[in-house]
Design a protein around this motif. Sequence first.
Motif, PDB file in Angstrom:
ATOM      1  N   PHE A  44      61.306  27.553  27.115  1.00 27.52           N
ATOM      2  CA  PHE A  44      62.197  27.508  28.266  1.00 27.52           C
ATOM      3  C   PHE A  44      62.944  26.175  28.384  1.00 27.52           C
ATOM      4  O   PHE A  44      64.168  26.151  28.472  1.00 27.52           O
ATOM      5  CB  PHE A  44      61.365  27.747  29.538  1.00 27.52           C
ATOM      6  CG  PHE A  44      62.150  27.913  30.802  1.00 27.52           C
ATOM      7  CD1 PHE A  44      62.424  29.175  31.295  1.00 27.52           C
ATOM      8  CD2 PHE A  44      62.589  26.811  31.525  1.00 27.52           C
ATOM      9  CE1 PHE A  44      63.122  29.350  32.479  1.00 27.52           C
ATOM     10  CE2 PHE A  44      63.292  26.967  32.715  1.00 27.52           C
ATOM     11  CZ  PHE A  44      63.562  28.243  33.186  1.00 27.52           C
ATOM     12  N   ILE A  45      62.213  25.076  28.366  1.00 30.33           N
ATOM     13  CA  ILE A  45      62.831  23.769  28.603  1.00 30.33           C
ATOM     14  C   ILE A  45      63.849  23.419  27.510  1.00 30.33           C
ATOM     15  O   ILE A  45      64.992  23.066  27.822  1.00 30.33           O
ATOM     16  CB  ILE A  45      61.768  22.667  28.801  1.00 30.33           C
ATOM     17  CG1 ILE A  45      60.952  22.967  30.071  1.00 30.33           C
ATOM     18  CG2 ILE A  45      62.421  21.285  28.893  1.00 30.33           C
ATOM     19  CD1 ILE A  45      59.740  22.066  30.260  1.00 30.33           C
ATOM     20  N   PRO A  46      63.516  23.530  26.212  1.00 25.42           N
ATOM     21  CA  PRO A  46      64.522  23.214  25.186  1.00 25.42           C
ATOM     22  C   PRO A  46      65.713  24.178  25.209  1.00 25.42           C
ATOM     23  O   PRO A  46      66.851  23.750  24.998  1.00 25.42           O
ATOM     24  CB  PRO A  46      63.755  23.327  23.865  1.00 25.42           C
ATOM     25  CG  PRO A  46      62.321  23.244  24.218  1.00 25.42           C
ATOM     26  CD  PRO A  46      62.191  23.752  25.612  1.00 25.42           C
ATOM     27  N   TYR A  47      65.465  25.453  25.465  1.00 25.67           N
ATOM     28  CA  TYR A  47      66.566  26.414  25.489  1.00 25.67           C
ATOM     29  C   TYR A  47      67.576  26.051  26.571  1.00 25.67           C
ATOM     30  O   TYR A  47      68.779  25.976  26.310  1.00 25.67           O
ATOM     31  CB  TYR A  47      66.039  27.843  25.722  1.00 25.67           C
ATOM     32  CG  TYR A  47      67.166  28.830  25.924  1.00 25.67           C
ATOM     33  CD1 TYR A  47      67.858  29.344  24.833  1.00 25.67           C
ATOM     34  CD2 TYR A  47      67.577  29.208  27.196  1.00 25.67           C
ATOM     35  CE1 TYR A  47      68.922  30.223  24.998  1.00 25.67           C
ATOM     36  CE2 TYR A  47      68.635  30.085  27.383  1.00 25.67           C
ATOM     37  CZ  TYR A  47      69.303  30.594  26.283  1.00 25.67           C
ATOM     38  OH  TYR A  47      70.353  31.451  26.461  1.00 25.67           O
ATOM     39  N   TRP A  48      67.099  25.810  27.796  1.00 26.26           N
ATOM     40  CA  TRP A  48      68.026  25.528  28.898  1.00 26.26           C
ATOM     41  C   TRP A  48      68.656  24.148  28.782  1.00 26.26           C
ATOM     42  O   TRP A  48      69.776  23.934  29.253  1.00 26.26           O
ATOM     43  CB  TRP A  48      67.351  25.754  30.244  1.00 26.26           C
ATOM     44  CG  TRP A  48      67.187  27.225  30.486  1.00 26.26           C
ATOM     45  CD1 TRP A  48      66.035  27.954  30.438  1.00 26.26           C
ATOM     46  CD2 TRP A  48      68.234  28.166  30.764  1.00 26.26           C
ATOM     47  NE1 TRP A  48      66.296  29.274  30.674  1.00 26.26           N
ATOM     48  CE2 TRP A  48      67.642  29.438  30.881  1.00 26.26           C
ATOM     49  CE3 TRP A  48      69.609  28.058  30.920  1.00 26.26           C
ATOM     50  CZ2 TRP A  48      68.369  30.595  31.155  1.00 26.26           C
ATOM     51  CZ3 TRP A  48      70.345  29.209  31.198  1.00 26.26           C
ATOM     52  CH2 TRP A  48      69.725  30.455  31.315  1.00 26.26           C
ATOM     53  N   ALA A  49      67.986  23.214  28.127  1.00 28.12           N
ATOM     54  CA  ALA A  49      68.607  21.909  27.866  1.00 28.12           C
ATOM     55  C   ALA A  49      69.800  22.082  26.924  1.00 28.12           C
ATOM     56  O   ALA A  49      70.852  21.455  27.113  1.00 28.12           O
ATOM     57  CB  ALA A  49      67.587  20.943  27.270  1.00 28.12           C
ATOM     58  N   LYS A  67      67.990  21.845  33.989  1.00 29.95           N
ATOM     59  CA  LYS A  67      67.788  20.519  33.402  1.00 29.95           C
ATOM     60  C   LYS A  67      67.637  19.442  34.485  1.00 29.95           C
ATOM     61  O   LYS A  67      66.866  18.497  34.330  1.00 29.95           O
ATOM     62  CB  LYS A  67      68.955  20.174  32.475  1.00 29.95           C
ATOM     63  CG  LYS A  67      68.729  18.910  31.700  1.00 29.95           C
ATOM     64  CD  LYS A  67      69.808  18.666  30.686  1.00 29.95           C
ATOM     65  CE  LYS A  67      69.516  17.361  29.963  1.00 29.95           C
ATOM     66  NZ  LYS A  67      70.556  17.013  29.036  1.00 29.95           N
ATOM     67  N   GLU A  68      68.366  19.591  35.599  1.00 28.77           N
ATOM     68  CA  GLU A  68      68.347  18.579  36.659  1.00 28.77           C
ATOM     69  C   GLU A  68      67.091  18.631  37.522  1.00 28.77           C
ATOM     70  O   GLU A  68      66.615  17.599  37.985  1.00 28.77           O
ATOM     71  CB  GLU A  68      69.579  18.739  37.553  1.00 28.77           C
ATOM     72  CG  GLU A  68      70.881  18.398  36.862  1.00 28.77           C
ATOM     73  CD  GLU A  68      72.113  18.857  37.633  1.00 28.77           C
ATOM     74  OE1 GLU A  68      71.977  19.431  38.734  1.00 28.77           O
ATOM     75  OE2 GLU A  68      73.231  18.648  37.108  1.00 28.77           O
ATOM     76  N   ILE A  69      66.566  19.810  37.757  1.00 27.92           N
ATOM     77  CA  ILE A  69      65.386  19.952  38.616  1.00 27.92           C
ATOM     78  C   ILE A  69      64.150  19.526  37.821  1.00 27.92           C
ATOM     79  O   ILE A  69      63.950  19.983  36.695  1.00 27.92           O
ATOM     80  CB  ILE A  69      65.241  21.402  39.112  1.00 27.92           C
ATOM     81  CG1 ILE A  69      66.430  21.777  40.003  1.00 27.92           C
ATOM     82  CG2 ILE A  69      63.927  21.595  39.874  1.00 27.92           C
ATOM     83  CD1 ILE A  69      66.503  23.245  40.374  1.00 27.92           C
ATOM     84  N   PRO A  70      63.321  18.652  38.392  1.00 29.20           N
ATOM     85  CA  PRO A  70      62.113  18.216  37.675  1.00 29.20           C
ATOM     86  C   PRO A  70      61.209  19.394  37.305  1.00 29.20           C
ATOM     87  O   PRO A  70      61.060  20.346  38.069  1.00 29.20           O
ATOM     88  CB  PRO A  70      61.423  17.285  38.667  1.00 29.20           C
ATOM     89  CG  PRO A  70      62.518  16.811  39.564  1.00 29.20           C
ATOM     90  CD  PRO A  70      63.468  17.964  39.678  1.00 29.20           C
ATOM     91  N   ASN A  71      60.623  19.288  36.122  1.00 31.49           N
ATOM     92  CA  ASN A  71      59.688  20.287  35.623  1.00 31.49           C
ATOM     93  C   ASN A  71      58.273  19.748  35.677  1.00 31.49           C
ATOM     94  O   ASN A  71      58.049  18.551  35.476  1.00 31.49           O
ATOM     95  CB  ASN A  71      60.011  20.636  34.157  1.00 31.49           C
ATOM     96  CG  ASN A  71      61.299  21.389  34.009  1.00 31.49           C
ATOM     97  OD1 ASN A  71      61.318  22.606  34.083  1.00 31.49           O
ATOM     98  ND2 ASN A  71      62.399  20.672  33.807  1.00 31.49           N
ATOM     99  N   LYS A  82      56.718  16.055  26.171  1.00 30.63           N
ATOM    100  CA  LYS A  82      57.679  15.853  25.093  1.00 30.63           C
ATOM    101  C   LYS A  82      59.095  16.170  25.557  1.00 30.63           C
ATOM    102  O   LYS A  82      60.017  16.205  24.762  1.00 30.63           O
ATOM    103  CB  LYS A  82      57.294  16.678  23.865  1.00 30.63           C
ATOM    104  CG  LYS A  82      57.025  18.131  24.108  1.00 30.63           C
ATOM    105  CD  LYS A  82      56.492  18.783  22.836  1.00 30.63           C
ATOM    106  CE  LYS A  82      56.000  20.188  23.083  1.00 30.63           C
ATOM    107  NZ  LYS A  82      55.458  20.807  21.894  1.00 30.63           N
ATOM    108  N   TRP A  83      59.275  16.413  26.871  1.00 32.54           N
ATOM    109  CA  TRP A  83      60.573  16.775  27.427  1.00 32.54           C
ATOM    110  C   TRP A  83      60.969  15.782  28.515  1.00 32.54           C
ATOM    111  O   TRP A  83      60.130  15.252  29.231  1.00 32.54           O
ATOM    112  CB  TRP A  83      60.534  18.182  28.022  1.00 32.54           C
ATOM    113  CG  TRP A  83      60.014  19.214  27.078  1.00 32.54           C
ATOM    114  CD1 TRP A  83      60.669  19.717  25.989  1.00 32.54           C
ATOM    115  CD2 TRP A  83      58.748  19.852  27.110  1.00 32.54           C
ATOM    116  NE1 TRP A  83      59.892  20.650  25.352  1.00 32.54           N
ATOM    117  CE2 TRP A  83      58.700  20.751  26.024  1.00 32.54           C
ATOM    118  CE3 TRP A  83      57.639  19.764  27.949  1.00 32.54           C
ATOM    119  CZ2 TRP A  83      57.598  21.550  25.756  1.00 32.54           C
ATOM    120  CZ3 TRP A  83      56.538  20.562  27.688  1.00 32.54           C
ATOM    121  CH2 TRP A  83      56.534  21.437  26.599  1.00 32.54           C
ATOM    122  N   ASP A  84      62.277  15.557  28.656  1.00 36.68           N
ATOM    123  CA  ASP A  84      62.799  14.720  29.728  1.00 36.68           C
ATOM    124  C   ASP A  84      62.530  15.380  31.078  1.00 36.68           C
ATOM    125  O   ASP A  84      62.490  16.612  31.184  1.00 36.68           O
ATOM    126  CB  ASP A  84      64.316  14.526  29.577  1.00 36.68           C
ATOM    127  CG  ASP A  84      64.682  13.715  28.348  1.00 36.68           C
ATOM    128  OD1 ASP A  84      63.828  12.945  27.859  1.00 36.68           O
ATOM    129  OD2 ASP A  84      65.826  13.859  27.872  1.00 36.68           O
TER     130      ASP A  84
END
Length: 173
Positions: A44-49, A67-71, A82-84
Motif C-alpha cells: 500500500f505505502i509504496p504504491y500510493w507514494a 502520502k501526506e497523512i501519517p502512517n 522503511k517508509w517516510d
Amino acid sequence: MRKLKLQMNILLDNKWDSGMSNFSIDNLKSVDCILHGRKTAEGFIPYWAEVASNPNDTEHQLGKLFKEIPNAVFSNTLKVSKWDNTTIISGDIKEEIKVLKNKNGKDIIVYGGDSFASSLIQHDLVDEFYLFVNPAELGNGQQTFNPLKNDLELKLVNCKPFACGAVLLYYTR
C-alpha cells in the motif's frame, strides 16, 4: 476519543471509479492517521507514494493524501520503518490500538488486510465500517475467486438492503 474506521473492498474483477475515489478522499478528510498491518503496508505505502509522485495519474489527488497523512504500521517483526512519514507499533494489539485511539487528533482509518482487520474486529476495536462490495479485484490481495483473465463487464441491476444490515447486489453481464 478518536474513532477507528475500517474501509475494505470485497472484490471480484478490476474496476474502480471516480465516485469511489471521491468517497475515499472525503473519508480521509476526517483522519490524521492511516493504520496498516505489515503485509498491507508493504504494498500500500509504496504504491500510493508512486501515484502521488505522478501528477498525470488519475488517482494523483488520492495518492497525495495517502502520502501526506501519517502512517502507523502494526508489526511485531518490523522494528524500524522503511517508509517516510511512518511509525511502527508493536506489542499487544488491543492495548496499542487503545493508546492510539486515546491520543488527541482526528480519527484513524484502516484499509483492509484480511487478517489484520479480523484481529481488530475480534478485539472490538473498530468503531465504523465502510465496505465497498464491488464486482472487482484490486492488486494482489487475497482473492475470493481464482484470478480472472477478463473483466466481467457487469451491470448493477438492483441493490437491496436488509434489516440486518446485509446488502444484496444483483448484477447481470
